[in-house]
Design a protein around this motif. Structure first.
Motif, PDB file in Angstrom:
ATOM      1  N   LEU A  80       0.000  -4.574   5.310  1.00 51.89           N
ATOM      2  CA  LEU A  80      -0.591  -3.341   4.787  1.00 51.89           C
ATOM      3  C   LEU A  80       0.379  -2.684   3.818  1.00 51.89           C
ATOM      4  N   PRO A  81      -0.107  -2.242   2.662  1.00 47.53           N
ATOM      5  CA  PRO A  81       0.773  -1.497   1.767  1.00 47.53           C
ATOM      6  C   PRO A  81       1.279  -0.240   2.475  1.00 47.53           C
ATOM      7  N   GLU A  82       2.555   0.066   2.266  1.00 48.43           N
ATOM      8  CA  GLU A  82       3.125   1.310   2.793  1.00 48.43           C
ATOM      9  C   GLU A  82       3.209   2.305   1.654  1.00 48.43           C
ATOM     10  N   MET A  89       5.811  -2.806   2.433  1.00 49.12           N
ATOM     11  CA  MET A  89       4.739  -3.510   3.151  1.00 49.12           C
ATOM     12  C   MET A  89       4.977  -3.386   4.647  1.00 49.12           C
ATOM     13  N   ALA A  90       3.962  -3.048   5.375  1.00 49.36           N
ATOM     14  CA  ALA A  90       4.063  -3.104   6.836  1.00 49.36           C
ATOM     15  C   ALA A  90       3.470  -4.433   7.300  1.00 49.36           C
TER      16      ALA A  90
END
Lengths: 266, 259
Positions: free
Chosen positions: B23-25, B1-2
Motif C-alpha cells: 500500500l502506498p504510504e 510503501m507499507a
C-alpha cells in the motif's frame, strides 16, 4: 477477522517498523458503515508487536467484541521519546494513528472510540500515552503498571540500568514528562477531557509496591476525575495469565458488549 | 510503501486464506512515501501453479518497482484452482473477481472504479487474469498475462486429467465454453460489452509461445484492444521480474478510452 502484519516506514523513527493489526471482518454484503473502535495494545519490556497475539487469545476477543486491535513495537523504550534513542512516544501517539487511519479507513479516529492498554513497561507506556495525550484516548487499561518516576535510580552498571539510561537518561524523573503523576496533574490543570483509568495488579507481583504508590495517588484525587478503578487479583503474579484475564476485565469495564456471530472467526 | 501480510477469512472459499499487500504510504515529506492520498488504483497480481501469495514478493523486486507510485498491489493465494469456479472444488473465479475486490476495498483505501482496477498474472495466473478480464469485464479496466496458459486445452500438458476434470469439469466440453479464452473473447465481442485493455507477453523460448502468439492474432482479428510484446526467454522468473517493470509502466498509462 483479518490479522495483518504491517511493515511500515516511520518518519518519526526514521526506520521501517512492524505493527500488528486485527480487523474484525463482517459478513457480506457490508451494511454497517460504522467505524471500528480501536484498542491499542502495548507490550512489556521483553516483548514486541507480536506479544499480545502469541501469549494471549487477544485476537479471539477482538472478534467477540468487534473491536480493532493495534500492537506496535516500542523496542526497549517503554514507549517514551528516548533520551538516547528513537522517539517512540511521538510515533505511538501522533504518527501511528495518522498512518494507520490512512492504511485502514475503517479505524475510528474519534477519541471516544480509542482505548489504550498494556502490561508491565507497556502498562507504564499506556498510562503515559493516555495522560500525556488525553485528547486522543478515552480510557486506559494498565496491568502491572508502576510509575518510572517512583523507582530510585542508581547506575550500578547492570544491563537494566543501561536500558533505563537509554530510555530516560540518568536523572530524577519526578516532575518531568516521564512522571505519571506530573502528567496527571498537568492534564487536570489543562481542563482537558480526561481518560478513564482501569488499573490492576496481581497480589504476588514483585513490583506490587509501585502499583500501590500509583493507586494511592489516583485514589487520593478529589472527586475521582479519572474515574479510577484499581483491582488487585489474588493468586496472580507478573504473568500472561493475569494480563489476559485483565484484558477481558478491561473490555467489560469499558462497557463493550459481545456480538456473537457478527464477525467472521476461525 | 507499507507491506502487509494479511490473514483473513473468505466466505466464498469457506476458509481462512492469506495475501500480501503493498500500500502506498501517504507522507508529506521524505522519499519513502507518495504525495497523493488514497483511494488508490489497485493491481491484483496472481501467482502461477505451485506458488502461493508470497511468490511475487520473493521472486521479484516488485516493491521497488511500485515504490513512489500511487498504486496498491494485492497478491492473493489462488492455490491450484486456476482462478476458476471449480467443477469439484472451490469457486476461485468468484473469489478473485467479486469477493476479493470487495474485501480489499473495504479494508484498504482502494478506488472502487473499474478504470482503477487491474489484474495480471503469470502462467496459470496469466490465464486467470485474462479470464477475469474477459468474463468479469465490468470489474477490471486492464488485464495482463505474462507467459499465460492462454490455450486452456493444453492444461493437460501440465496437470493430470483427474485434476483437470476437478477444475474444468468434462474436458470434452472445454472448447467453446467460458473456460476457453478464445471463445470467451468471441463471446465478449458478440455482446458488444466494453473489453478491458489487454496485455500479453511471452518468451519466445517458452513452450506456451505459439499459443500466446496465436491468441494475440485472434484478439486482433476480433478487434479487441491488445498490447502484445515478446522477447527472448523461457518460462522463468528472471523474465517475469524484468517484464513486470514493463507491465507496471503499461498499467500506469492512462486508459485509452473512457468507458
Amino acid at each position: 477477522m483479518a490479522r495483518i502484519e504491517a511493515h511500515i516506514y516511520s518518519e518519526v523513527l526514521a526506520m521501517d517498523t512492524t505493527v500488528h493489526v486485527i480487523l474484525p471482518q463482517e459478513r457480506q454484503p457490508y451494511i454497517e458503515d460504522r467505524p471500528l473502535k480501536v484498542l491499542w495494545l502495548l507490550h512489556g519490556g521483553s516483548g514486541d508487536e507480536t506479544a499480545w497475539f502469541r501469549m494471549s487469545a487477544a485476537e479471539r476477543y477482538a472478534v467477540d467484541y468487534g473491536i480493532a486491535m493495534i500492537a506496535p513495537n516500542g523496542m526497549n523504550s517503554c514507549f517514551t521519546d528516548m533520551a538516547h534513542g528513537e522517539r517512540f512516544f511521538t510515533y505511538l501517539t501522533e504518527e501511528l494513528p495518522s498512518v494507520l487511519s490512512r492504511l485502514f479507513p475503517r479505524l475510528s479516529t474519534e477519541r471516544s472510540d480509542n482505548f489504550i492498554a498494556g502490561y508491565s513497561n507497556g502498562g507504564y507506556g499506556c498510562l503515559k500515552a493516555g495522560l500525556g495525550c488525553p485528547e486522543r484516548y478515552a480510557a486506559i487499561g494498565a496491568f502491572s503498571a508502576g510509575n518510572k518516576a517512583d523507582v530510585p535510580f542508581a547506575n550500578d552498571g547492570s544491563p537494566k540500568a543501561h536500558l533505563r539510561m537509554l530510555a530516560f537518561g540518568d536523572g530524577d524523573l519526578k516532575n518531568t514528562e516521564n512522571d505519571l503523576q506530573y502528567l496527571a496533574i498537568q492534564a487536570l490543570r489543562r481542563h482537558a477531557p480526561l481518560p478513564a483509568i482501569y488499573h490492576a495488579c496481581g497480589q504476588m507481583d514483585p513490583w506490587r509496591d509501585l502499583n500501590e504508590i500509583l493507586q494511592r495517588f489516583f485514589s487520593g484525587l478529589e472527586g475521582n476525575p479519572f474515574r479510577y478503578t484499581y483491582r488487585q487479583a489474588d493468586g496472580f503474579g507478573h504473568t500472561w495469565e493475569f494480563w489476559e484475564k485483565e484484558l477481558l476485565s478491561f473490555l467489560d469495564w469499558l462497557g463493550l458488549t459481545k456480538t456473537p456471530g457478527k464477525y467472521l472467526a476461525l | 510503501m507499507a507491506w502487509l501480510h494479511v490473514h483473513y477469512h473468505s466466505e466464498i472459499l469457506m476458509m481462512p486464506t492469506a495475501m500480501e499487500v503493498l500500500l502506498p504510504e501517504y507522507a508529506s515529506g521524505g522519499n519513502r512515501g507518495v504525495d497523493t492520498p488514497g483511494p488508490y488504483p489497485t493491481l491484483y497480481l496472481l501467482h502461477g501453479m505451485g506458488d502461493d501469495h508470497t511468490a511475487w514478493m520473493r521472486r521479484t523486486a516488485i516493491e521497488r518497482y511500485v515504490s513512489g507510485l500511487p498504486l496498491a498491489v494485492v497478491m492473493p493465494a489462488g492455490h491450484l484452482g486456476w482462478y476458476t469456479d471449480m467443477a469439484c472444488g472451490k469457486p476461485y473465479f468468484t473469489f478473485i473477481t467479486e469477493e476479493l475486490p470487495r474485501i480489499c476495498q473495504r479494508m484498504f483505501p482502494l478506488s472502487p472504479a473499474r478504470r482503477d482496477r487491474f489484474i495480471a498474472g503469470i502462467s496459470m495466473g496469466g490465464y486467470g487474469a485474462i479470464k477475469a478480464g474477459l468474463l468479469a469485464h465490468e470489474t477490471f479496466g486492464k488485464a495482463a498475462s505474462l507467459s499465460g496458459t492462454v490455450a486452456v486445452e493444453h492444461v493437460l500438458d501440465r496437470i493430470g486429467s483427474r485434476q483437470a476434470q476437478d477444475i474444468f469439469g468434462d474436458l470434452e466440453k472445454i472448447p467453446g465454453s467460458p473456460h476457453d479464452l478464445f471463445a470467451a473473447a468471441e463471446q465478449l465481442v458478440s455482446t458488444k460489452a466494453s473489453c478491458p485493455e489487454l496485455y500479453l507477453w511471452c518468451g519466445t523460448e517458452d513452450l506456451l509461445y505459439p499459443d500466446n502468439h496465436r491468441f494475440k492474432v485472434h484478439l486482433e482479428h476480433l478487434g479487441l484492444p491488445v498490447a502484445y510484446e515478446e522477447g527472448p526467454g523461457g518460462h522463468r522468473w528472471e523474465c517475469w521480474d524484468r517484464q513486470l517493470q514493463r507491465l507496471i509502466e503499461w498499467i500506469m498509462l492512462p486508459p485509452e478510452t473512457e468507458s
